[in-house]
Design a protein around this motif. Structure first.
Motif, PDB file in Angstrom:
ATOM      1  N   CYS A 101       7.222   2.244  -1.494  1.00  0.00           N
ATOM      2  CA  CYS A 101       8.417   1.924  -2.294  1.00  0.00           C
ATOM      3  C   CYS A 101       8.785   0.458  -2.044  1.00  0.00           C
ATOM      4  O   CYS A 101       9.927   0.128  -1.714  1.00  0.00           O
ATOM      5  CB  CYS A 101       9.597   2.833  -1.965  1.00  0.00           C
ATOM      6  SG  CYS A 101       9.244   4.604  -2.027  1.00  0.00           S
ATOM      7  N   GLU A 122       4.231   0.737  -5.147  1.00  0.00           N
ATOM      8  CA  GLU A 122       5.455   0.769  -5.952  1.00  0.00           C
ATOM      9  C   GLU A 122       5.168   1.347  -7.334  1.00  0.00           C
ATOM     10  O   GLU A 122       4.165   0.997  -7.960  1.00  0.00           O
ATOM     11  CB  GLU A 122       6.029  -0.646  -6.079  1.00  0.00           C
ATOM     12  CG  GLU A 122       7.175  -0.803  -7.032  1.00  0.00           C
ATOM     13  CD  GLU A 122       8.386   0.034  -6.648  1.00  0.00           C
ATOM     14  OE1 GLU A 122       8.938   0.705  -7.537  1.00  0.00           O
ATOM     15  OE2 GLU A 122       8.783   0.017  -5.460  1.00  0.00           O
ATOM     16  N   VAL A 172       8.796   2.971   4.853  1.00  0.00           N
ATOM     17  CA  VAL A 172       9.229   3.577   3.593  1.00  0.00           C
ATOM     18  C   VAL A 172      10.690   3.220   3.335  1.00  0.00           C
ATOM     19  O   VAL A 172      11.529   3.309   4.216  1.00  0.00           O
ATOM     20  CB  VAL A 172       9.036   5.115   3.593  1.00  0.00           C
ATOM     21  CG1 VAL A 172       7.563   5.458   3.651  1.00  0.00           C
ATOM     22  CG2 VAL A 172       9.763   5.763   4.748  1.00  0.00           C
ATOM     23  N   PRO A 174      12.858   4.311   0.307  1.00  0.00           N
ATOM     24  CA  PRO A 174      13.004   5.010  -0.972  1.00  0.00           C
ATOM     25  C   PRO A 174      14.369   4.788  -1.622  1.00  0.00           C
ATOM     26  O   PRO A 174      15.292   4.259  -0.978  1.00  0.00           O
ATOM     27  CB  PRO A 174      12.838   6.478  -0.565  1.00  0.00           C
ATOM     28  CG  PRO A 174      13.395   6.518   0.825  1.00  0.00           C
ATOM     29  CD  PRO A 174      12.988   5.221   1.460  1.00  0.00           C
ATOM     30  N   LEU A 179      12.931  10.395  -0.243  1.00  0.00           N
ATOM     31  CA  LEU A 179      11.518  10.584  -0.588  1.00  0.00           C
ATOM     32  C   LEU A 179      11.285  11.953  -1.206  1.00  0.00           C
ATOM     33  O   LEU A 179      11.803  12.960  -0.717  1.00  0.00           O
ATOM     34  CB  LEU A 179      10.637  10.452   0.658  1.00  0.00           C
ATOM     35  CG  LEU A 179      10.341   9.059   1.181  1.00  0.00           C
ATOM     36  CD1 LEU A 179       9.503   9.143   2.450  1.00  0.00           C
ATOM     37  CD2 LEU A 179       9.631   8.211   0.139  1.00  0.00           C
ATOM     38  N   HIS A 180      10.516  11.977  -2.265  1.00  0.00           N
ATOM     39  CA  HIS A 180      10.120  13.259  -2.859  1.00  0.00           C
ATOM     40  C   HIS A 180       9.238  14.007  -1.866  1.00  0.00           C
ATOM     41  O   HIS A 180       8.503  13.405  -1.080  1.00  0.00           O
ATOM     42  CB  HIS A 180       9.360  13.006  -4.158  1.00  0.00           C
ATOM     43  CG  HIS A 180       9.133  14.238  -4.972  1.00  0.00           C
ATOM     44  ND1 HIS A 180       8.073  15.079  -4.751  1.00  0.00           N
ATOM     45  CD2 HIS A 180       9.846  14.783  -5.992  1.00  0.00           C
ATOM     46  CE1 HIS A 180       8.124  16.083  -5.608  1.00  0.00           C
ATOM     47  NE2 HIS A 180       9.198  15.934  -6.371  1.00  0.00           N
ATOM     48  N   VAL A 183       5.666  12.968  -1.509  1.00  0.00           N
ATOM     49  CA  VAL A 183       5.409  11.750  -0.733  1.00  0.00           C
ATOM     50  C   VAL A 183       5.464  12.069   0.761  1.00  0.00           C
ATOM     51  O   VAL A 183       4.627  11.606   1.545  1.00  0.00           O
ATOM     52  CB  VAL A 183       6.421  10.648  -1.090  1.00  0.00           C
ATOM     53  CG1 VAL A 183       6.120   9.376  -0.304  1.00  0.00           C
ATOM     54  CG2 VAL A 183       6.405  10.363  -2.585  1.00  0.00           C
ATOM     55  N   TYR A 198      11.446   4.533   8.610  1.00  0.00           N
ATOM     56  CA  TYR A 198      12.119   5.047   7.415  1.00  0.00           C
ATOM     57  C   TYR A 198      13.463   4.337   7.252  1.00  0.00           C
ATOM     58  O   TYR A 198      14.326   4.436   8.116  1.00  0.00           O
ATOM     59  CB  TYR A 198      12.337   6.562   7.556  1.00  0.00           C
ATOM     60  CG  TYR A 198      12.770   7.285   6.288  1.00  0.00           C
ATOM     61  CD1 TYR A 198      13.966   6.968   5.648  1.00  0.00           C
ATOM     62  CD2 TYR A 198      12.004   8.315   5.758  1.00  0.00           C
ATOM     63  CE1 TYR A 198      14.362   7.630   4.510  1.00  0.00           C
ATOM     64  CE2 TYR A 198      12.393   8.990   4.618  1.00  0.00           C
ATOM     65  CZ  TYR A 198      13.571   8.638   3.996  1.00  0.00           C
ATOM     66  OH  TYR A 198      13.960   9.315   2.860  1.00  0.00           O
TER      67      TYR A 198
END
Length: 207
Positions: A101, A122, A172, A174, A179-180, A183, A198
């Motif tokens: 991302c 991305e 990451v 997001p 995050l989905h 992912v 994160y």
């Protein structure tokens, strides 16, 4: 009718700017007629006046930003955060960093001096174009960027850029929704990733 209204609005704003009553850098028009607080990612955006890009500076790097690309508007806070991310990633000169991302490449470019290579991932294509331009403009040669869904590109990035038996760090950052799960699953199913940093802009959706 919509375009006519946009042109009338632009004419009014130009008049106000010329009179010194407001400062306008650029203006874009995008039609949005769905029930949401943002237009679809593929909705056409029309440049109608002023500069085509915005520019900001972070940690000595200059970043070009398209109107559809995400960029942290609190630049002072972003400089502090990016410095912390660079330290937390703790990537060595022989280690790859996956910037998941990555947006306009802000994080990856800012931490690239402490990594062998940064691979940004991305889904927003204009942001990837900005990221590539930003790396080139800042003389950063060890960053590259991949356009596509993170869950599809993570394994491909590992395959192309992490040597067999090697390891990498994933950063990451997001959107507010987090995050989905696909992912998250891709990250967990990638043994080469030894550490994840994160960044959560909404702690409620941290995981």
């Amino acid at each position: 009718e919509v375009l006519g209204a946009v042109e009338r609005m632009c004419a009014f704003l130009r008049e106000q700017a010329a009179a010194g009553r407001m400062t306008i850098t650029s203006m874009f028009a995008q039609e949005h007629n769905t029930i949401s607080n943002k237009a679809r990612d593929d909705a056409e955006m029309r440049h109608v006046w002023g500069d085509e890009f915005f520019y900001e500076e972070l940690l000595g790097n200059k970043f070009r930003i398209s109107p559809a690309s995400f960029f942290q508007v609190n630049t002072t806070g972003a400089e502090v955060l990016n410095g912390m991310i660079r330290d937390w990633a703790s990537a060595g000169d022989d280690q790859v960093v996956l910037d998941v991302c990555c947006g306009t490449g802000t994080i990856g470019i800012c931490i690239s001096s402490r990594a062998k290579q940064v691979v940004g991932i991305e889904v927003c294509v204009p942001a990837v174009v900005d990221a590539e331009a930003n790396a080139a403009a800042n003389g950063v040669s060890n960053c590259l960027f991949m356009a596509g869904k993170a869950e599809d590109q993570i394994r491909e990035a590992i395959k192309q850029h992490v040597p067999k038996g090697g390891s990498c760090v994933a950063v990451v950052d997001p959107p507010r929704d987090g995050l989905h799960k696909s992912v998250l699953r891709a990250l967990r199913n990638t043994p080469e990733i030894e550490r994840v940093v994160y960044i959560a802009c909404n702690h409620v959706n941290f995981i």
